[in-house]
Design a protein around this motif. Structure first.
Motif, PDB file in Angstrom:
ATOM      1  N   ASN A  92      -9.302  25.623  32.751  1.00  0.00           N
ATOM      2  CA  ASN A  92     -10.119  25.261  33.910  1.00  0.00           C
ATOM      3  C   ASN A  92     -11.392  24.544  33.446  1.00  0.00           C
ATOM      4  OD1 ASN A  92      -8.375  26.527  35.740  1.00  0.00           O
ATOM      5  ND2 ASN A  92      -9.403  28.496  35.500  1.00  0.00           N
ATOM      6  N   ARG A  93     -11.823  23.551  34.215  1.00  0.00           N
ATOM      7  CA  ARG A  93     -13.052  22.822  33.919  1.00  0.00           C
ATOM      8  C   ARG A  93     -13.825  22.614  35.223  1.00  0.00           C
ATOM      9  NH1 ARG A  93     -12.870  20.803  28.865  1.00  0.00           N
ATOM     10  NH2 ARG A  93     -14.685  19.479  29.229  1.00  0.00           N
ATOM     11  N   ILE A  94     -15.131  22.419  35.118  1.00  0.00           N
ATOM     12  CA  ILE A  94     -15.951  22.096  36.271  1.00  0.00           C
ATOM     13  C   ILE A  94     -16.752  20.831  35.969  1.00  0.00           C
ATOM     14  CG2 ILE A  94     -16.098  24.410  37.243  1.00  0.00           C
ATOM     15  CD1 ILE A  94     -18.768  24.767  35.821  1.00  0.00           C
ATOM     16  N   ALA A  95     -17.211  20.162  37.024  1.00  0.00           N
ATOM     17  CA  ALA A  95     -17.912  18.888  36.847  1.00  0.00           C
ATOM     18  C   ALA A  95     -18.981  18.717  37.909  1.00  0.00           C
ATOM     19  CB  ALA A  95     -16.917  17.724  36.909  1.00  0.00           C
ATOM     20  N   ASP A  96     -20.056  18.031  37.533  1.00  0.00           N
ATOM     21  CA  ASP A  96     -21.127  17.697  38.469  1.00  0.00           C
ATOM     22  C   ASP A  96     -21.809  16.435  37.982  1.00  0.00           C
ATOM     23  OD1 ASP A  96     -22.808  17.866  40.661  1.00  0.00           O
ATOM     24  OD2 ASP A  96     -23.291  19.974  40.346  1.00  0.00           O
ATOM     25  N   ASP A  97     -22.536  15.766  38.883  1.00  0.00           N
ATOM     26  CA  ASP A  97     -23.114  14.471  38.538  1.00  0.00           C
ATOM     27  C   ASP A  97     -24.629  14.528  38.409  1.00  0.00           C
ATOM     28  OD1 ASP A  97     -23.718  14.802  41.229  1.00  0.00           O
ATOM     29  OD2 ASP A  97     -23.397  12.700  41.734  1.00  0.00           O
ATOM     30  N   PHE A  98     -25.187  13.445  37.860  1.00  0.00           N
ATOM     31  CA  PHE A  98     -26.638  13.254  37.791  1.00  0.00           C
ATOM     32  C   PHE A  98     -26.904  11.758  37.760  1.00  0.00           C
ATOM     33  CE2 PHE A  98     -25.168  13.237  33.456  1.00  0.00           C
ATOM     34  CZ  PHE A  98     -25.979  12.336  32.781  1.00  0.00           C
TER      35      PHE A  98
END
Length: 286
Positions: A92-98
């Motif tokens: 499992n992986r998670i992601a978010d932006d900036f």
């Protein structure tokens, strides 16, 4: 009979996969009711300047056991997800932006947050990270840093933040959130980028990533989750409200210097006064 066994096995697999994508109030690992010992709080960043904060994580300051801060799951507004699965063991992986603005950013390291239920301090052993120049997995998006296997964690410890529900605030500390500092070392030009990461740990539960937590808000970001090792991604939704969440992280490094604003010296002011005097006399003569 064989068909029944196969269906039961598939159902069990489905339940296991679902259970590892998030810890919710429905499938939470229960503590034995004892208050756990609290580990010393650590501060990371390596002395570098904080240049970006994708929080907040804390929505109740100093209300936890021992005076620790709390990240309170707001069941009173229907929220149900304590933390999101981003485990190496389950791919499992998670992601978010900036968004990089105002010139090039030199990113030295990043703090990530995770917990393992019923563990004291940090049991996190590894964090791997990728940086994308677009939405992870989308056509045209490219990984510009990192991979899905290299452990980039340089240090880990207790953040001094507890993940609790609004019915257990001040009474439980079995979800002590760890903060793990990851070495990066990259310079990025202005634009929108995405992080996707994954953690490993020695505890039996998780690692779980607590979401951005804001009092009264059910939607806190536009984060994603992958359950196939980062091949495909879906919106990361709270299981109670079906609203999209964000994940807190803190970046350290160097921002570009602010633009130079010309300032008038005393000589410049005298020159302006002289010019005004000359033109003023000409205007009077006319």
């Amino acid at each position: 009979m064989k068909i029944k066994l196969i269906l039961m096995a598939l159902a069990g697999m489905s339940t296991a996969v679902f259970a590892n994508t998030a810890e919710t109030t429905g499938n939470a690992v229960n503590s034995n009711g004892d208050v756990l010992a609290s580990a010393p709080v650590v501060v990371f960043g390596g002395g570098a300047n904080e240049i970006y904060n994708n929080g907040p994580l804390v929505n109740s300051v100093g209300t936890g056991i021992g005076g620790e801060d709390e990240s309170v799951l707001q069941g009173n507004i229907g929220m149900n997800t304590l933390g999101s699965g981003h485990q190496v063991a389950f791919d499992n992986r998670i992601a978010d932006d900036f968004v990089v603005t105002g010139g090039d950013w030199e990113i030295e390291s990043i703090d990530f947050y995770a917990y393992q239920t019923n563990e004291v301090a940090s049991t996190i052993t590894a964090v791997n990270l990728r940086i994308w120049d677009g939405i992870p997995g989308d056509p045209g998006s490219t990984v510009i840093f990192g991979d899905t296997t290299t452990n980039l964690m340089s240090s880990t410890g207790n953040s001094g933040i507890l993940r609790v529900t609004d019915t257990t605030t001040g009474t439980t500390n079995n979800r002590q959130i760890a903060v793990s500092n990851v070495s990066v070392g990259i310079t990025l030009s202005p634009g929108t980028y995405w992080l996707d990461w994954q953690s490993d740990g020695t505890g039996a539960s998780g690692p779980w990533a607590p979401p951005i937590t804001i009092n009264g808000e059910t939607t806190t970001g536009n984060a994603l989750q992958s359950t196939d090792g980062g091949v495909t991604y879906l919106d990361q939704l709270d299981s109670g409200t079906s609203t999209q969440q964000g994940f807190p992280f803190v970046m350290y490094g160097t921002l570009p210097p602010p633009p130079i604003v010309p300032s008038l010296s005393i000589y410049g002011l005298l020159l302006l006064a002289l010019i005004a005097l000359v033109f003023g006399r000409r205007f009077i003569r006319q």
